[in-house]
Write a protein that holds these residues in place. Sequence first.
Motif, mmCIF file in Angstrom:
data_model
loop_
_atom_site.group_PDB
_atom_site.id
_atom_site.type_symbol
_atom_site.label_atom_id
_atom_site.label_comp_id
_atom_site.label_asym_id
_atom_site.label_seq_id
_atom_site.Cartn_x
_atom_site.Cartn_y
_atom_site.Cartn_z
ATOM 1 N N LYS A 163 2.388 -12.273 -71.934
ATOM 2 C CA LYS A 163 3.632 -11.700 -71.393
ATOM 3 C C LYS A 163 4.749 -12.743 -71.349
ATOM 4 N N LYS A 164 4.472 -13.925 -71.882
ATOM 5 C CA LYS A 164 5.476 -14.998 -72.028
ATOM 6 C C LYS A 164 6.076 -15.468 -70.696
ATOM 7 N N PRO A 165 5.228 -15.863 -69.728
ATOM 8 C CA PRO A 165 5.799 -16.342 -68.460
ATOM 9 C C PRO A 165 6.613 -17.628 -68.642
ATOM 10 N N GLN A 166 7.590 -17.782 -67.734
ATOM 11 C CA GLN A 166 8.428 -19.003 -67.750
ATOM 12 C C GLN A 166 7.999 -19.969 -66.648
ATOM 13 N N ILE A 167 7.288 -19.438 -65.645
ATOM 14 C CA ILE A 167 6.741 -20.267 -64.566
ATOM 15 C C ILE A 167 5.255 -19.944 -64.473
ATOM 16 N N SER A 168 4.421 -20.996 -64.316
ATOM 17 C CA SER A 168 2.997 -20.721 -64.069
ATOM 18 C C SER A 168 2.683 -21.096 -62.628
ATOM 19 N N ILE A 169 1.956 -20.207 -61.943
ATOM 20 C CA ILE A 169 1.457 -20.543 -60.599
ATOM 21 C C ILE A 169 -0.063 -20.456 -60.679
ATOM 22 N N ASP A 170 -0.717 -21.566 -60.353
ATOM 23 C CA ASP A 170 -2.154 -21.685 -60.565
ATOM 24 C C ASP A 170 -2.866 -22.004 -59.274
ATOM 25 N N ASP A 171 -4.154 -21.662 -59.213
ATOM 26 C CA ASP A 171 -5.042 -22.140 -58.151
ATOM 27 C C ASP A 171 -6.286 -22.671 -58.858
ATOM 28 N N GLY A 172 -6.237 -23.955 -59.228
ATOM 29 C CA GLY A 172 -7.371 -24.560 -59.933
ATOM 30 C C GLY A 172 -7.055 -24.911 -61.373
ATOM 31 N N CYS A 173 -5.820 -24.589 -61.812
ATOM 32 C CA CYS A 173 -5.304 -25.122 -63.086
ATOM 33 C C CYS A 173 -5.832 -24.423 -64.345
ATOM 34 N N ASP A 174 -6.541 -23.299 -64.212
ATOM 35 C CA ASP A 174 -7.082 -22.657 -65.419
ATOM 36 C C ASP A 174 -5.990 -22.112 -66.344
ATOM 37 N N LEU A 175 -4.877 -21.639 -65.765
ATOM 38 C CA LEU A 175 -3.789 -21.124 -66.611
ATOM 39 C C LEU A 175 -3.145 -22.277 -67.386
ATOM 40 N N VAL A 176 -2.872 -23.373 -66.689
ATOM 41 C CA VAL A 176 -2.265 -24.542 -67.341
ATOM 42 C C VAL A 176 -3.190 -25.092 -68.427
ATOM 43 N N THR A 177 -4.464 -25.274 -68.116
ATOM 44 C CA THR A 177 -5.353 -25.882 -69.119
ATOM 45 C C THR A 177 -5.564 -24.933 -70.302
ATOM 46 N N THR A 178 -5.620 -23.628 -70.039
ATOM 47 C CA THR A 178 -5.784 -22.684 -71.155
ATOM 48 C C THR A 178 -4.569 -22.770 -72.086
ATOM 49 N N LEU A 179 -3.365 -22.791 -71.502
ATOM 50 C CA LEU A 179 -2.148 -22.900 -72.323
ATOM 51 C C LEU A 179 -2.156 -24.189 -73.152
ATOM 52 N N HIS A 180 -2.566 -25.289 -72.505
ATOM 53 C CA HIS A 180 -2.562 -26.580 -73.197
ATOM 54 C C HIS A 180 -3.639 -26.649 -74.278
ATOM 55 N N LYS A 181 -4.822 -26.098 -73.987
ATOM 56 C CA LYS A 181 -5.894 -26.129 -74.992
ATOM 57 C C LYS A 181 -5.529 -25.250 -76.195
ATOM 58 N N LEU A 182 -4.863 -24.122 -75.908
ATOM 59 C CA LEU A 182 -4.392 -23.255 -77.001
ATOM 60 C C LEU A 182 -3.449 -24.038 -77.900
ATOM 61 N N LYS A 183 -2.536 -24.760 -77.224
ATOM 62 C CA LYS A 183 -1.492 -25.507 -77.949
ATOM 63 C C LYS A 183 -2.124 -26.593 -78.824
ATOM 64 N N ASN A 184 -3.175 -27.276 -78.270
ATOM 65 C CA ASN A 184 -3.716 -28.379 -79.073
ATOM 66 C C ASN A 184 -4.872 -27.962 -79.980
ATOM 67 N N GLY A 185 -5.026 -26.644 -80.150
ATOM 68 C CA GLY A 185 -5.978 -26.140 -81.159
ATOM 69 C C GLY A 185 -7.438 -26.301 -80.768
ATOM 70 N N SER A 186 -7.718 -26.317 -79.452
ATOM 71 C CA SER A 186 -9.107 -26.451 -78.998
ATOM 72 C C SER A 186 -9.984 -25.329 -79.559
ATOM 73 N N LYS A 187 -11.224 -25.701 -79.826
ATOM 74 C CA LYS A 187 -12.176 -24.689 -80.351
ATOM 75 C C LYS A 187 -13.143 -24.221 -79.256
ATOM 76 N N ASP A 188 -12.827 -24.519 -77.984
ATOM 77 C CA ASP A 188 -13.690 -24.095 -76.881
ATOM 78 C C ASP A 188 -13.852 -22.570 -76.900
ATOM 79 N N PRO A 189 -15.044 -22.077 -76.502
ATOM 80 C CA PRO A 189 -15.261 -20.615 -76.542
ATOM 81 C C PRO A 189 -14.226 -19.836 -75.738
ATOM 82 N N GLU A 190 -13.770 -20.406 -74.598
ATOM 83 C CA GLU A 190 -12.775 -19.691 -73.780
ATOM 84 C C GLU A 190 -11.463 -19.525 -74.556
ATOM 85 N N ILE A 191 -11.145 -20.527 -75.361
ATOM 86 C CA ILE A 191 -9.890 -20.465 -76.130
ATOM 87 C C ILE A 191 -10.022 -19.428 -77.257
ATOM 88 N N GLU A 192 -11.217 -19.363 -77.832
ATOM 89 C CA GLU A 192 -11.457 -18.311 -78.844
ATOM 90 C C GLU A 192 -11.268 -16.933 -78.191
#
Length: 446
Positions: free
Chosen positions: A124-153
């Motif tokens: 939905k293209k958020p402009q602000i992220s609000i997290d409790d435990g950083c999963d949204l931030v890390t998912t966005l960052h792993k997506l960006k750096n091309g991670s092959k983790d199963p969660e990113i798939e």
Amino acid sequence: MVKTVTGENYEVHDLSLAEKGQKRIDWARKHMPVLGQIREEFKKEQPLKGVKIGACLHCTKETAVLVTTLRDGGAEVFLCASNPLSTQDDVVAALTKEKNISVYAWHDMDNEGYYRSIANVITKKPQISIDDGCDLVTTLHKLKNGSKDPEIETVKKYGATADLMDNIWAGAEETTTGIIRLRAMAKDGALKYPVLATNDTPTKQEYDNLWGTGQSTIDGILRGTEELIASKVFVVSGYGHCGRGVAIRARGLGARVIITEIDPHAALTAVMEGFEVKPMTEAAKEGDIFCTATGCKGVIRLEHMETMKDGAVVSNTGHFSVEVDVVALEKAAVKHEEIKHMVDRYTMKNGKSIIVLAGGRLVNLALATGHAAEVMDLSFSDQALAAEYITKNKNDLKAKGGVVVDIPDDIDIKVATLKCKALGINLDKLTPEQEKYLSGWSEGTA
Ligand SMILES: NC(=O)c1ccc[n+]([C@@H]2O[C@H](COP(=O)([O-])OP(=O)(O)OC[C@H]3O[C@@H](n4cnc5c(N)ncnc54)[C@H](O)[C@@H]3O)[C@@H](O)[C@H]2O)c1
């Protein structure tokens, strides 16, 4: 697998629970006067007009009060769960009826559902992220750096793409574990946008982590075990904000409390406050009830559980389910029985059994309903004002890049002042003479 229903702006378990959820949200709102006042200001001033906010939080009745406040400030909010077990199904059902709020969460999500929900927020293209435990931030960052983790798939399968992180101005993080992860990312140069450390602000850390966790953790343990706390040996791992709260409340109910720690200052504080401090190898043999609150992994391991008393109860109130090694216990056990929902008994080769609460996940949110609304009033007022601050200062913040940013003091003071007013607490005011004295250095021994 838990059944879900989907609509244009939701995936939840059961829409028929909406009426019950709405009553509980209204109850929470009544106990959150500071956030209520901020909501009135937001309604008038519309500081978040047109802003898209992605929130990955425990989906409780108090979170519903936060997201409706952000929406009333003009934002469009997309909410997913920050833990597979903490969602209150009635609350999210009620939220599906709210305009400009999308919600993807249900109790007892599997891993695929958890990350599908995060993907539903990211797309939905958020402009602000609000997290409790950083999963949204890390998912966005792993997506960006091309991670092959199963969660990113998984998130890719549901439409999330690497470029979506570019929409984010900044984020805000709710809990200690999230801040630890963010600081590690910033140190590695991996963090690509600034995140406000909501957790570290006094109106959050000194009330929510301490008194909120203290009460709700005991609540979760009681709902799980239905045992008497008085006369029990209660072992708390970690004497930080959360552990201290749990220890104080357990003692208040009549338990003999033992602390385990790795930090000499925290250990000394515990001793000065009247608690015993021992290593886990010793505490394991004495405890009746155990609760970890460290943010660390492998705090209670199989070697400890093998020496525990028959029927010892093991639980965790730290963010992730890594503090108690339930996986090793599961492997080593000769028998596993579910006593009731979220309460499991493992029998070991030595014939003794261990009771595990909530599978080692956050016991206060999985077995109880999380912190009381009065406490979340402070934390979520900080979060609402953090969202406003990010919106007003987005350009300056973006220019900072990947750093963890303190919440400005004036936000913290505003929240504390409003809470004092709401509680009818009247303060003294410094006289001009006192102000001069406190800001000067010339007056000494008279
Ligand atoms: N259950 C909840 O609702 C809730 C609320 C807020 C925070 N949290 C989570 O609780 C955890 C603790 O948060 P906090 O604010 O108390 O952190 P904190 O940093 O204030 O305290 C953690 C304490 O644990 C100690 N510790 C670390 N590793 C240890 C180990 N291996 N053995 C014994 N002690 C150890 C540290 O020395 C420290 O004193 C975090 O994961 C946080 O995200 C949970």
